[in-house]
Scaffold this motif. Structure first.
Motif, mmCIF file in Angstrom:
data_model
loop_
_atom_site.group_PDB
_atom_site.id
_atom_site.type_symbol
_atom_site.label_atom_id
_atom_site.label_comp_id
_atom_site.label_asym_id
_atom_site.label_seq_id
_atom_site.Cartn_x
_atom_site.Cartn_y
_atom_site.Cartn_z
ATOM 1 N N VAL A 1 0.846 -1.194 0.000
ATOM 2 C CA VAL A 1 0.000 0.000 0.000
ATOM 3 C C VAL A 1 0.880 1.243 0.000
ATOM 4 C CG1 VAL A 1 -1.619 1.348 1.415
ATOM 5 C CG2 VAL A 1 -1.999 -1.095 1.088
ATOM 6 N N THR A 2 0.542 2.197 -0.862
ATOM 7 C CA THR A 2 1.268 3.449 -0.892
ATOM 8 C C THR A 2 0.298 4.589 -1.218
ATOM 9 O OG1 THR A 2 3.301 4.506 -1.700
ATOM 10 C CG2 THR A 2 1.926 3.406 -3.338
ATOM 11 N N ASN A 3 0.831 5.797 -1.340
ATOM 12 C CA ASN A 3 0.001 6.941 -1.725
ATOM 13 C C ASN A 3 0.919 8.093 -2.120
ATOM 14 O OD1 ASN A 3 1.030 8.069 0.613
ATOM 15 N ND2 ASN A 3 -0.931 8.661 1.465
ATOM 16 N N GLU B 1 -1.660 -9.842 3.990
ATOM 17 C CA GLU B 1 -0.701 -9.117 4.813
ATOM 18 C C GLU B 1 -0.369 -7.803 4.127
ATOM 19 O OE1 GLU B 1 2.894 -10.726 7.312
ATOM 20 O OE2 GLU B 1 3.559 -10.366 5.255
ATOM 21 N N VAL B 2 -0.655 -6.725 4.820
ATOM 22 C CA VAL B 2 -0.461 -5.396 4.244
ATOM 23 C C VAL B 2 0.878 -4.820 4.687
ATOM 24 C CG1 VAL B 2 -1.334 -3.025 4.226
ATOM 25 C CG2 VAL B 2 -2.937 -4.946 4.122
ATOM 26 N N THR B 3 1.652 -4.331 3.720
ATOM 27 C CA THR B 3 2.871 -3.589 4.020
ATOM 28 C C THR B 3 2.722 -2.193 3.438
ATOM 29 O OG1 THR B 3 4.146 -5.631 3.866
ATOM 30 C CG2 THR B 3 5.383 -3.556 3.806
ATOM 31 N N VAL B 4 2.910 -1.193 4.281
ATOM 32 C CA VAL B 4 2.822 0.194 3.820
ATOM 33 C C VAL B 4 4.231 0.714 3.557
ATOM 34 C CG1 VAL B 4 2.215 2.569 4.473
ATOM 35 C CG2 VAL B 4 0.682 0.674 5.067
ATOM 36 N N VAL B 5 4.461 1.178 2.341
ATOM 37 C CA VAL B 5 5.700 1.883 2.007
ATOM 38 C C VAL B 5 5.254 3.155 1.307
ATOM 39 C CG1 VAL B 5 7.924 1.798 0.829
ATOM 40 C CG2 VAL B 5 6.896 -0.324 1.676
ATOM 41 N N ALA B 6 5.390 4.287 1.993
ATOM 42 C CA ALA B 6 4.791 5.527 1.471
ATOM 43 C C ALA B 6 5.728 6.704 1.697
ATOM 44 C CB ALA B 6 3.441 5.765 2.149
ATOM 45 N N GLU C 1 6.853 1.146 12.373
ATOM 46 C CA GLU C 1 5.990 0.197 13.086
ATOM 47 C C GLU C 1 6.135 -1.109 12.320
ATOM 48 O OE1 GLU C 1 1.851 1.345 13.293
ATOM 49 O OE2 GLU C 1 2.426 3.330 13.987
ATOM 50 N N ALA C 2 5.487 -2.175 12.774
ATOM 51 C CA ALA C 2 5.566 -3.433 12.036
ATOM 52 C C ALA C 2 4.982 -3.241 10.640
ATOM 53 C CB ALA C 2 4.801 -4.514 12.787
ATOM 54 N N ARG C 3 5.752 -3.564 9.627
ATOM 55 C CA ARG C 3 5.336 -3.466 8.218
ATOM 56 C C ARG C 3 4.850 -2.060 7.816
ATOM 57 N NH1 ARG C 3 2.444 -7.812 9.624
ATOM 58 N NH2 ARG C 3 0.534 -6.913 8.769
ATOM 59 N N ARG C 4 5.427 -1.059 8.442
ATOM 60 C CA ARG C 4 5.118 0.331 8.059
ATOM 61 C C ARG C 4 6.439 1.059 7.812
ATOM 62 N NH1 ARG C 4 1.167 -2.063 7.811
ATOM 63 N NH2 ARG C 4 -0.924 -1.620 8.562
ATOM 64 N N PHE C 5 6.598 1.579 6.602
ATOM 65 C CA PHE C 5 7.859 2.210 6.209
ATOM 66 C C PHE C 5 7.608 3.559 5.550
ATOM 67 C CE2 PHE C 5 8.282 -2.333 6.178
ATOM 68 C CZ PHE C 5 9.505 -2.575 6.797
#
Ligand code: MN
Length: 260
Positions: free
Chosen positions: A6-8, A29-34, A58-62
């Protein structure tokens, strides 16, 4: 397990992204890289001439000090162990319709996913009121589920716009055209230097074709526009090869033979 990136382009802390990441957890499983800050209208820029930093918070948040396209590229090839099954970009704060498509960082991120061979879509909340992402998140979940089950045609991504008011239904649409007001505001800064401000901030006029993204959203429908990676206009290609191409080629050959 299904892996979703997921990004934006509004930045890693924006409300639309948080809501999107939350709702997609139901599918995998969602990983945010934004981006670490607002990167709207950054289009398809990749950062090539300076180092790019990735910071996990955070876990899986970048967060990345780069563009939405950087985020998808690095997310898919560096942060995750393997390419994700789906890239979702949004939920953008504001519509991405008509010619916005070429400026939008939100849509560019989905283009980047498509280039990497990953099914991708962009989703935007269309309207002035950005206080409630519930409906747009529900649409995102629906479309993500549909793509994971049925895939997408090759080299094709979806540009989804969800009206902020009551939803009357869903339409598959074509990209409309923005009719620009072509405004440039000229001012003088406190130090006496001229500056320019692009655009008037007014809501642009749009091509009002009944089958456009613009009309769908205006009439209260979710708009789903398939976009293609190949920007070639095939009708024109035929015309150009027939008329223009032969003309240009003979002129070129005359010039090159003269210069030899
Ligand atoms: Mn944005």
């Amino acid at each position: 397990m299904t892996s979703i990136l997921v990004t934006n382009d509004d930045g890693v802390h924006s409300a639309g992204l948080l809501r999107l990441a939350e709702v997609l957890e139901a599918l995998g499983e969602v990983t945010v890289v934004a981006p670490d800050r607002e990167k709207s209208a950054s289009s398809h820029a990749l950062t090539l001439h300076r180092p790019v930093r990735i910071r996990g918070f955070e876990a899986r948040r970048f967060m990345v000090d780069g563009t939405p396209s950087d985020c998808v590229y690095l997310g898919a090839l560096q942060v995750l162990e393997r390419k994700p099954d789906l890239v979702v970009s949004g939920i953008n704060h504001g519509s991405n319709i008509g010619d916005d498509v070429t400026y939008s960082g939100t849509i560019a991120a989905a283009f980047e996913g498509t280039i990497l061979g990953i099914p991708s879509f962009a989703i935007s909340l269309a309207g002035a009121d950005m206080s409630d992402f519930t409906a747009a998140a529900m649409v995102a979940e629906l479309i993500a589920g549909k793509i994971l089950a049925d895939r997408l045609p090759r080299d094709t991504l979806l540009n989804v716009n969800v009206p902020a008011d009551e939803i009357k239904g869903l339409r598959c649409t074509r990209q409309g055209r923005r009719i620009y007001d072509e405004t440039v505001h000229r001012g003088v800064d406190p130090r006496g230097n001229e500056y320019y401000w692009i655009g008037s901030g007014e809501v642009p006029h749009m091509d009002q074709g009944p089958d456009t993204d613009y009309m769908a959203v205006r009439e209260g429908f979710v708009s789903v526009t398939p976009l293609h990676l190949d920007l070639t206009h095939y009708e024109s290609l035929e015309l150009m090869s027939r008329d223009w191409g032969a003309d240009l080629e003979s002129s070129l050959l005359r010039l090159t033979s003269r210069s030899i």
